[in-house]
Design a protein around this motif. Structure first.
Motif, PDB file in Angstrom:
ATOM      1  N   TRP A   1       0.827  -1.209   0.000  1.00  0.00           N
ATOM      2  CA  TRP A   1       0.000   0.000   0.000  1.00  0.00           C
ATOM      3  C   TRP A   1       0.864   1.264   0.000  1.00  0.00           C
ATOM      4  CZ3 TRP A   1      -5.564  -0.219   1.247  1.00  0.00           C
ATOM      5  CH2 TRP A   1      -6.031  -1.537   1.345  1.00  0.00           C
TER       6      TRP A   1
ATOM      7  N   ARG B   1      -6.374 -14.630  15.350  1.00  0.00           N
ATOM      8  CA  ARG B   1      -6.315 -15.667  14.305  1.00  0.00           C
ATOM      9  C   ARG B   1      -5.946 -17.034  14.867  1.00  0.00           C
ATOM     10  NH1 ARG B   1      -2.450 -17.522  10.588  1.00  0.00           N
ATOM     11  NH2 ARG B   1      -3.178 -17.809   8.460  1.00  0.00           N
TER      12      ARG B   1
ATOM     13  N   PRO C   1     -11.217 -12.925   8.836  1.00  0.00           N
ATOM     14  CA  PRO C   1     -10.369 -11.878   8.260  1.00  0.00           C
ATOM     15  C   PRO C   1     -11.207 -10.760   7.659  1.00  0.00           C
ATOM     16  CG  PRO C   1     -10.503 -13.708   6.758  1.00  0.00           C
ATOM     17  CD  PRO C   1     -11.318 -14.095   7.961  1.00  0.00           C
ATOM     18  N   LEU C   2     -12.266 -10.434   8.341  1.00  0.00           N
ATOM     19  CA  LEU C   2     -13.187  -9.376   7.956  1.00  0.00           C
ATOM     20  C   LEU C   2     -13.300  -8.519   9.197  1.00  0.00           C
ATOM     21  CD1 LEU C   2     -15.879 -11.904   6.692  1.00  0.00           C
ATOM     22  CD2 LEU C   2     -14.043 -10.899   5.330  1.00  0.00           C
TER      23      LEU C   2
ATOM     24  N   GLN D   1      -5.305  -6.617   9.435  1.00  0.00           N
ATOM     25  CA  GLN D   1      -3.876  -6.388   9.165  1.00  0.00           C
ATOM     26  C   GLN D   1      -3.002  -7.093  10.211  1.00  0.00           C
ATOM     27  OE1 GLN D   1      -3.924  -5.096   6.256  1.00  0.00           O
ATOM     28  NE2 GLN D   1      -6.088  -4.461   6.477  1.00  0.00           N
TER      29      GLN D   1
ATOM     30  N   SER E   1      -2.907 -10.717   9.610  1.00  0.00           N
ATOM     31  CA  SER E   1      -2.559 -11.233   8.276  1.00  0.00           C
ATOM     32  C   SER E   1      -1.531 -12.341   8.448  1.00  0.00           C
ATOM     33  CB  SER E   1      -2.025 -10.103   7.399  1.00  0.00           C
ATOM     34  OG  SER E   1      -0.902  -9.495   8.019  1.00  0.00           O
ATOM     35  N   PRO E   2      -1.461 -13.273   7.498  1.00  0.00           N
ATOM     36  CA  PRO E   2      -0.659 -14.474   7.751  1.00  0.00           C
ATOM     37  C   PRO E   2       0.830 -14.200   7.965  1.00  0.00           C
ATOM     38  CG  PRO E   2      -1.466 -14.418   5.474  1.00  0.00           C
ATOM     39  CD  PRO E   2      -2.179 -13.343   6.211  1.00  0.00           C
TER      40      PRO E   2
ATOM     41  N   ASN F   1      -0.138 -17.285   0.115  1.00  0.00           N
ATOM     42  CA  ASN F   1      -0.353 -15.858  -0.143  1.00  0.00           C
ATOM     43  C   ASN F   1       1.022 -15.216  -0.351  1.00  0.00           C
ATOM     44  OD1 ASN F   1      -0.645 -13.088   0.226  1.00  0.00           O
ATOM     45  ND2 ASN F   1      -2.162 -13.281   1.874  1.00  0.00           N
TER      46      ASN F   1
ATOM     47  N   GLU G   1      -3.040  -6.931   4.342  1.00  0.00           N
ATOM     48  CA  GLU G   1      -3.779  -7.371   3.162  1.00  0.00           C
ATOM     49  C   GLU G   1      -3.117  -6.828   1.903  1.00  0.00           C
ATOM     50  OE1 GLU G   1      -7.699  -5.870   3.701  1.00  0.00           O
ATOM     51  OE2 GLU G   1      -8.210  -7.328   5.250  1.00  0.00           O
TER      52      GLU G   1
ATOM     53  N   ASP H   1     -15.340 -11.375   0.446  1.00  0.00           N
ATOM     54  CA  ASP H   1     -15.149 -12.117   1.698  1.00  0.00           C
ATOM     55  C   ASP H   1     -14.397 -13.428   1.450  1.00  0.00           C
ATOM     56  OD1 ASP H   1     -16.472 -10.108   2.960  1.00  0.00           O
ATOM     57  OD2 ASP H   1     -18.219 -11.298   3.567  1.00  0.00           O
TER      58      ASP H   1
ATOM     59  N   MET I   1     -10.810 -12.710   1.021  1.00  0.00           N
ATOM     60  CA  MET I   1     -10.174 -12.401   2.301  1.00  0.00           C
ATOM     61  C   MET I   1      -9.821 -13.672   3.057  1.00  0.00           C
ATOM     62  SD  MET I   1      -9.701  -9.333   2.365  1.00  0.00           S
ATOM     63  CE  MET I   1     -10.249  -7.721   1.849  1.00  0.00           C
ATOM     64  N   TRP I   2     -10.746 -14.611   3.067  1.00  0.00           N
ATOM     65  CA  TRP I   2     -10.501 -15.876   3.772  1.00  0.00           C
ATOM     66  C   TRP I   2      -9.358 -16.653   3.115  1.00  0.00           C
ATOM     67  CZ3 TRP I   2     -11.684 -17.569   8.403  1.00  0.00           C
ATOM     68  CH2 TRP I   2     -12.795 -17.063   9.071  1.00  0.00           C
TER      69      TRP I   2
ATOM     70  N   LEU J   1      -6.955 -15.534   1.247  1.00  0.00           N
ATOM     71  CA  LEU J   1      -5.671 -14.862   1.458  1.00  0.00           C
ATOM     72  C   LEU J   1      -5.195 -15.022   2.896  1.00  0.00           C
ATOM     73  CD1 LEU J   1      -6.305 -11.626  -0.615  1.00  0.00           C
ATOM     74  CD2 LEU J   1      -4.590 -13.400  -1.083  1.00  0.00           C
ATOM     75  N   ASN J   2      -6.097 -14.881   3.835  1.00  0.00           N
ATOM     76  CA  ASN J   2      -5.676 -14.927   5.236  1.00  0.00           C
ATOM     77  C   ASN J   2      -5.172 -16.298   5.635  1.00  0.00           C
ATOM     78  OD1 ASN J   2      -6.250 -15.290   8.332  1.00  0.00           O
ATOM     79  ND2 ASN J   2      -6.003 -13.095   7.968  1.00  0.00           N
ATOM     80  N   LEU J   3      -5.799 -17.331   5.107  1.00  0.00           N
ATOM     81  CA  LEU J   3      -5.436 -18.679   5.568  1.00  0.00           C
ATOM     82  C   LEU J   3      -4.458 -19.397   4.632  1.00  0.00           C
ATOM     83  CD1 LEU J   3      -8.833 -19.895   7.049  1.00  0.00           C
ATOM     84  CD2 LEU J   3      -6.897 -18.874   8.250  1.00  0.00           C
TER      85      LEU J   3
ATOM     86  N   HIS K   1      -2.971 -24.296   6.045  1.00  0.00           N
ATOM     87  CA  HIS K   1      -4.377 -24.603   5.763  1.00  0.00           C
ATOM     88  C   HIS K   1      -4.490 -24.992   4.296  1.00  0.00           C
ATOM     89  CE1 HIS K   1      -4.631 -21.801   9.201  1.00  0.00           C
ATOM     90  NE2 HIS K   1      -5.797 -22.340   9.487  1.00  0.00           N
TER      91      HIS K   1
ATOM     92  N   ARG L   1     -13.151 -23.749   7.879  1.00  0.00           N
ATOM     93  CA  ARG L   1     -13.040 -22.676   8.874  1.00  0.00           C
ATOM     94  C   ARG L   1     -13.886 -21.468   8.492  1.00  0.00           C
ATOM     95  NH1 ARG L   1      -7.477 -20.377  11.788  1.00  0.00           N
ATOM     96  NH2 ARG L   1      -8.557 -18.777  12.994  1.00  0.00           N
TER      97      ARG L   1
ATOM     98  N   LYS M   1     -16.502 -21.514   6.554  1.00  0.00           N
ATOM     99  CA  LYS M   1     -17.878 -21.941   6.275  1.00  0.00           C
ATOM    100  C   LYS M   1     -18.349 -21.454   4.904  1.00  0.00           C
ATOM    101  CE  LYS M   1     -19.037 -22.365  11.171  1.00  0.00           C
ATOM    102  NZ  LYS M   1     -17.790 -21.750  11.707  1.00  0.00           N
TER     103      LYS M   1
END
Lengths: 434, 434, 434
Positions: B51, B256, B284-285, B291, B294-295, C352, C358, C380, C383-384, C386-388, C393, C401, C403
């Motif tokens: 960003w 997380r 992750p919403l 942030q 984040s992973p 990711n 993010e 959404d 986001m899931w 990317l996060n996991l 995972h 996770r 759903k």
């Protein structure tokens, strides 16, 4: 067995037991008729970790008389009347002076409480609140306690061993420090002694069984000071045997790890044989499991009881007497311990010697030669044992996963061992996961 | 505190905040009266991972007039009327031309929506759907937006530190980019500032506390670009503080890993002190936890809210105003954060220094010298702490397993540390399991 | 497909199949019109672990006549009438002599049972209990069984492969040893063959698919003797395809590890696409999963069925016929297998590539440029994912996770791979946790 239990109960009942003293010696002598006890005297003052063995206490008599010489409270009538470990005393005093030495249970006014003052010097009497209320507050009382506390005395403990093929041990621990009470605690020493007698009849045992009779807390600490290091490596399972004499449902209190062999075997047997029972999580409150399960030892010691101590109103009072217990229940307690021991003996990580596909059971006469619909419990049990005997499932796990009673699996294991399709993984692999 | 919260609320409320601009500077200046903020200007165009800090946005006025010069929509009346980050504009246009620049909520026709267009250049007005329907479609409208987007500007962020004995950190992060809305979001900065004020009063803290005030998303990304590497090793617990001003029940959204110290301490405190509350799994919403969690960072940052953003109809509308919140609830939110922080401060892997059997508590004056039936909560709590202080259970785990409130256990720990029966395992062992 | 399934069903139905013999050869020949089968003859007497391939059985005719020459029981009418693997016989006998050779189901008196005697030499007839009761007990019967058991014969098995990018395999195994029964078992070979046909149409497959057609038990053991070592390292997922032809709900029986990729993918698909279905724990009872999941192999092989074998009354009787099944259900079974295979193909541990905070999706056209309230399912799901996508995972875990249905996640993965924000962790990481 029931009749014999009753006879021994009656002989042991009147004896005044405590942390030490002749009452304990006499009790162990009587129990020696059932179980081959080696008796040890542990000198007062001996160190057991943070503790010391207290002076030996003996008491011959204890009473309170009124000014007219009438005996008001008399230990000869009920040995709960004397506060445990009371020091000797002789003298006269007013009610107000006497009062701090009197202990009652206002909420259970008909009952004499059981109380002790082991580690602080005191004297006192326990009596029913009703009797207490009747005392004349203007009277002068005569007190007599013929007691001794001998720094050069000793604490008496008993031990018996049944040798097995392995030095790995199963512990049965019970305590002998309670005076005339029935469930808590004459039931423990009686059930333990008769359990020894039954187990001794068995031809060949895998494990070595150690039976301990000692006063609560300090006795357990003494035994830990002697055997603790050995047990850390070798104790497979253990039980504090107490409160096993009433006719309530079984209650099992888990060991600290909550998945020890003790916990798994006992839980399985209760689940598969009893319709009503209770499994309690471990708590560092209660009896000698407090010592066995202290963090430095963390031994696999649980407690299989019937109605748990401190949960029934008769607990630690004169109402915990012969009326409260059942010799049939006590005999049943012996049997339940035997059932659990059978599971412990047979539990192992077996190995399927023909693990690639199913063994052809038909050619060994173990499988029906004709395919047909219908029940085949023994064949199904074989299939489960063979499939899960991979070194990762012990027999308890196989019973849990297959939902087949372990009493059905044990004969299957015998048959498959005989046919050499199964072998033991290691003879005495430590069964505790913790 | 309630009154003071209300006073600051009223001063902060009318200011137009956004990702950047003078409104943010003014807001941080006011908050500096409560919390010792170090304020930093981050130049527009600065990189924060994927960003860039956007140009600085400032706006002086924005309105729509009809052909008779009557003001129809005016940002001076409610700063939600201007689409956030609108570029400047001046001109006349028909209703049809204006229409794509107007935003409403047809399903909540009385409310002005809160909307922004941070990263795509647009201009626009938000208004209630009712007002929109009244607009004359044959009119010519005059539009005026006195806004600037300065590539050479900056984004303003604030930070305060309370130093503890350890450089291990606890993070309190809140965001300052919302214009005139009350729960989401003036409550977060207010509660965070007052939490600082209360925590500052405490004499000695184990951990270092970092308080961050920054715009959502880009502010969190900036802070991660500065502190992220340090936090990966040193962040013990963290919270995104937002939506803490309404009088609904507490809602905790887990970090997380879902078993971080933040999660465990907060869940325990809510369970032991609140009758109604909700624990939400991580997703992750939401807000800046997106942030922090984040992973690449996976920090132990959760969010203790009251009624969760995006679940109440007033969310992101003009109805999220002073009527919707409660200063009593806000004060209570401060206290709940303090309770959780106390747990975090006291949580540790303590070690029982006398682990072989029980320590003899009687000789240290910690155990009743007279055995008797009845309640003994402090003794029981000692037993639990001693039994489980084995280096494998932290205090939260002891509270969970014993079911004894941690507020009861903390004084027990203090007493046992004082008596040297307990010691700290390591001063600042990382408490996160993940 | 429905019509084609029906046509092939009608051609295969009358053939007498068993462990070996010309009926099996003819059946595989017909199936070869749908699936490109390589057919192998395995000589009788070949060793497969603890087993041997039995002699080849062929039968031309089998009947019972009464003394007037009337045919009473005739295999030409229903091939279930002959006990499977009956040896040849010719002779006359009284009812009492014949009786031990007659098999019936007294509890299902109208049905002919399906029975075999593979590994013990016998002859016999199966008939309905009603027919049995009508037999004249004073009659002399003529028996004729024109059967051969050839020690120099062979067992016939079929195999087809669809090559994928990886040598890691997915197994579809079905059995061909059942004579005229419909659900158990013509449905398995038919569904497997049509599944091949559908899968063959797909352009590019990650995994290699192996389709096996062999008699139950001994066929699976033979295939394990050939492929077992390769499968231990390379089998990703596998299914015993049987009982997939009736219109009952799906039933999935898990593999032995109970968390294999097979188990996870199938459970997920059923959960997300079916309202009623059943998941069964593994048991070493049933069909060829007994061999694939024997402890020496412990392969990830489960079984997706409709109504499970041995749970419906028609099972292993003459009532398991065309009336019991549905070609629509069979087609639906093919589709369900395809859905699960899609999940297996797409499941992976994605990474990711922008894991710190993010990624800014807006500048890639993947995020709405205007903040607003409301639904945003695709965002959404991004986001899931990317996060996991952290290497811990896989996509199934992300679906569990979050759903979010995996059918929604797969297009998200495609989009993110295309934008290089996601990459595959390793091309063909072994997906089984066990």
């Amino acid at each position: 067995m029931k009749k014999s239990l009753a006879t021994y109960f009656d002989r042991l009942w009147p004896i005044t037991r405590s942390l030490s003293g002749d009452g304990n010696r006499e009790s162990l002598q009587i129990l020696s008729e059932i179980i081959d006890l080696k008796i040890t005297e542990v000198p007062s003052g001996s160190s057991c970790f943070d503790w010391e063995v207290p002076p030996e206490w003996n008491i011959k008599a204890a009473w309170i008389k009124d000014s007219q010489g009438r005996i008001i409270v008399d230990m000869a009538e009920n040995n709960l009347h004397i506060l445990g470990y009371s020091e000797g005393f002789k003298g006269e005093m007013s009610f107000d002076e006497l009062k701090p030495h009197l202990y009652t249970l206002p909420e259970q006014p008909k009952l004499i409480p059981y109380m002790t003052s082991y580690y602080k010097r005191r004297w006192g009497f326990c009596l029913s609140h009703e009797q207490y209320l009747k005392l004349d507050q203007t009277e002068t009382y005569e007190i007599f306690i013929d007691a001794s506390l001998d720094e050069n005395g000793s604490m008496t403990v008993g031990e018996a061993i049944i040798e097995g093929q392995s030095k790995k041990e199963i512990l049965l621990s019970t305590y002998i420090c309670h005076p005339s009470m029935a469930n808590n605690e004459l039931s423990g020493p009686l059930v333990t002694a008769f359990l020894y007698k039954e187990l001794k009849k068995q031809k060949s045992l895998k494990y070595t069984y150690r039976f301990l009779f000692a006063p609560e807390t300090i006795g357990a600490l003494y035994n830990l000071s002697i055997h603790g290091a050995h047990w850390k490596d070798n104790l497979q399972a253990g039980f504090v045997v107490n409160c096993v004499g009433d006719s309530g449902d079984f209650t099992y209190k888990k060991s600290r790890t909550e998945n020890s062999l003790t916990d798994r075997a006992t839980t399985l047997v209760l689940k598969q044989t009893e319709s009503d029972y209770e499994i309690l999580d471990f708590a560092p409150l209660g009896s000698d499991e407090r010592q066995y399960c202290s963090p430095g030892f963390n031994l696999p010691v649980g407690s299989l009881m019937r109605t748990k101590h401190n949960t029934y109103p008769e607990y630690h009072t004169s109402a915990d007497n012969k009326d409260f217990i059942s010799f049939e229940a006590m005999q049943d307690s012996v049997q339940k311990y035997l059932d659990i021991i059978q599971v412990i003996e047979w539990n192992a990580f077996y190995i399927n010697t023909l693990p690639y596909g199913e063994p052809q059971l038909g050619k060994r006469g173990l499988y029906p030669t004709l395919s047909q619909k219908g029940e085949r419990a023994f064949v199904d049990a074989m299939m489960w044992v063979l499939n899960l005997s991979d070194g990762n499932h012990d027999l308890i796990a196989i019973s849990e996963r297959s939902k087949i009673p372990i009493s059905t699996l044990i004969p299957v294991v015998k048959k498959l061992l005989e046919k050499n399709i199964l072998k033991s993984h290691e003879n005495f692999k430590d069964n505790n996961f913790s």
